[in-house]
Write an enzyme that holds these catalytic residues in place. Sequence first.
Site, PDB file in Angstrom:
ATOM      1  N   ASP A 186      -0.825 -33.417 -15.697  1.00 14.73           N
ATOM      2  CA  ASP A 186       0.491 -33.174 -16.278  1.00 14.73           C
ATOM      3  C   ASP A 186       0.738 -31.667 -16.322  1.00 14.73           C
ATOM      4  O   ASP A 186      -0.136 -30.892 -16.704  1.00 14.73           O
ATOM      5  CB  ASP A 186       0.550 -33.775 -17.690  1.00 14.73           C
ATOM      6  CG  ASP A 186       1.974 -33.884 -18.212  1.00 14.73           C
ATOM      7  OD1 ASP A 186       2.434 -35.026 -18.421  1.00 14.73           O
ATOM      8  OD2 ASP A 186       2.622 -32.841 -18.416  1.00 14.73           O
ATOM      9  N   ILE A 187       1.958 -31.267 -15.958  1.00 11.88           N
ATOM     10  CA  ILE A 187       2.287 -29.833 -15.904  1.00 11.88           C
ATOM     11  C   ILE A 187       2.310 -29.218 -17.303  1.00 11.88           C
ATOM     12  O   ILE A 187       2.205 -27.997 -17.447  1.00 11.88           O
ATOM     13  CB  ILE A 187       3.642 -29.643 -15.172  1.00 11.88           C
ATOM     14  CG1 ILE A 187       3.749 -28.247 -14.571  1.00 11.88           C
ATOM     15  CG2 ILE A 187       4.824 -29.948 -16.089  1.00 11.88           C
ATOM     16  CD1 ILE A 187       4.931 -28.096 -13.615  1.00 11.88           C
ATOM     17  N   ASN A 241       5.392 -44.585 -21.760  1.00 14.37           N
ATOM     18  CA  ASN A 241       6.598 -44.394 -22.546  1.00 14.37           C
ATOM     19  C   ASN A 241       7.741 -45.171 -21.891  1.00 14.37           C
ATOM     20  O   ASN A 241       7.898 -45.156 -20.668  1.00 14.37           O
ATOM     21  CB  ASN A 241       6.960 -42.905 -22.625  1.00 14.37           C
ATOM     22  CG  ASN A 241       6.042 -42.143 -23.570  1.00 14.37           C
ATOM     23  OD1 ASN A 241       5.637 -42.664 -24.595  1.00 14.37           O
ATOM     24  ND2 ASN A 241       5.705 -40.910 -23.212  1.00 14.37           N
ATOM     25  N   GLY A 294      10.575 -40.939 -25.871  1.00 15.05           N
ATOM     26  CA  GLY A 294      10.560 -39.616 -25.260  1.00 15.05           C
ATOM     27  C   GLY A 294      10.409 -39.651 -23.752  1.00 15.05           C
ATOM     28  O   GLY A 294      10.186 -38.613 -23.126  1.00 15.05           O
ATOM     29  N   HIS A 318       4.759 -44.157 -14.990  1.00 12.13           N
ATOM     30  CA  HIS A 318       3.581 -43.286 -15.054  1.00 12.13           C
ATOM     31  C   HIS A 318       2.774 -43.636 -16.291  1.00 12.13           C
ATOM     32  O   HIS A 318       3.322 -43.872 -17.360  1.00 12.13           O
ATOM     33  CB  HIS A 318       3.957 -41.806 -15.050  1.00 12.13           C
ATOM     34  CG  HIS A 318       5.013 -41.421 -16.045  1.00 12.13           C
ATOM     35  ND1 HIS A 318       6.355 -41.645 -15.828  1.00 12.13           N
ATOM     36  CD2 HIS A 318       4.927 -40.830 -17.254  1.00 12.13           C
ATOM     37  CE1 HIS A 318       7.047 -41.208 -16.861  1.00 12.13           C
ATOM     38  NE2 HIS A 318       6.201 -40.721 -17.755  1.00 12.13           N
ATOM     39  N   LEU A 319       1.469 -43.653 -16.084  1.00  8.58           N
ATOM     40  CA  LEU A 319       0.515 -43.935 -17.153  1.00  8.58           C
ATOM     41  C   LEU A 319      -0.125 -42.609 -17.554  1.00  8.58           C
ATOM     42  O   LEU A 319      -0.767 -41.945 -16.729  1.00  8.58           O
ATOM     43  CB  LEU A 319      -0.537 -44.910 -16.635  1.00  8.58           C
ATOM     44  CG  LEU A 319      -1.683 -45.282 -17.577  1.00  8.58           C
ATOM     45  CD1 LEU A 319      -1.160 -45.938 -18.854  1.00  8.58           C
ATOM     46  CD2 LEU A 319      -2.663 -46.216 -16.862  1.00  8.58           C
ATOM     47  N   HIS A 320       0.085 -42.195 -18.821  1.00  7.77           N
ATOM     48  CA  HIS A 320      -0.565 -40.975 -19.317  1.00  7.77           C
ATOM     49  C   HIS A 320      -2.023 -41.309 -19.639  1.00  7.77           C
ATOM     50  O   HIS A 320      -2.296 -42.278 -20.366  1.00  7.77           O
ATOM     51  CB  HIS A 320       0.095 -40.494 -20.613  1.00  7.77           C
ATOM     52  CG  HIS A 320       1.514 -40.022 -20.478  1.00  7.77           C
ATOM     53  ND1 HIS A 320       1.852 -38.685 -20.434  1.00  7.77           N
ATOM     54  CD2 HIS A 320       2.685 -40.705 -20.401  1.00  7.77           C
ATOM     55  CE1 HIS A 320       3.171 -38.567 -20.342  1.00  7.77           C
ATOM     56  NE2 HIS A 320       3.708 -39.779 -20.321  1.00  7.77           N
TER      57      HIS A 320
END
Length: 115
Positions: A29-30, A86, A92, A99-101
């Site tokens: 993640d950036i 999310n 948020g 996408h899976l964090h």
Amino acid sequence: MECLFCQIIRGDIPATVVHQTEWSLAFRDINATAPTHVLVVPKRHIDHAGVVQADDGAVLADMLLTAQAVAENDKIASTGYRLVFNVGEDSGNTVNHLHLHVVGGQPMGWPPFAS
Ligand code: 5GP
Ligand code: ZN
């Protein structure tokens, strides 16, 4: 205009890729919120977890296997980590590509909201 993560998957926008399979790409993640903060995305565009279909099961399983590999590579598999999808405004969610964090590397509070 192609979506941001589709452009990363195509290699048109740079990202720090840490793992990939035939179906999934994992990149940092950036704006990392923890020592490990990686996004696992399907290479085929799916808008978000709220529109996943029953026949997306294989790609979802592949995303989880990719998350496991990320955790092993970042040496957080034994200490623990959090997996987050999310969905929608209250969560948020900002990027409209599933996408899976994968977040870890430090203790994390629960519940994940302030009040
Ligand atoms: P969301 O809030 O939609 O669940 O998560 C989107 C994530 O994508 C955010 O954590 C944000 O920091 C990350 N992100 C946004 N733009 C970029 C980018 O261009 N490159 C990378 N690597 N991550 C991004
Ligand atoms: Zn996309």
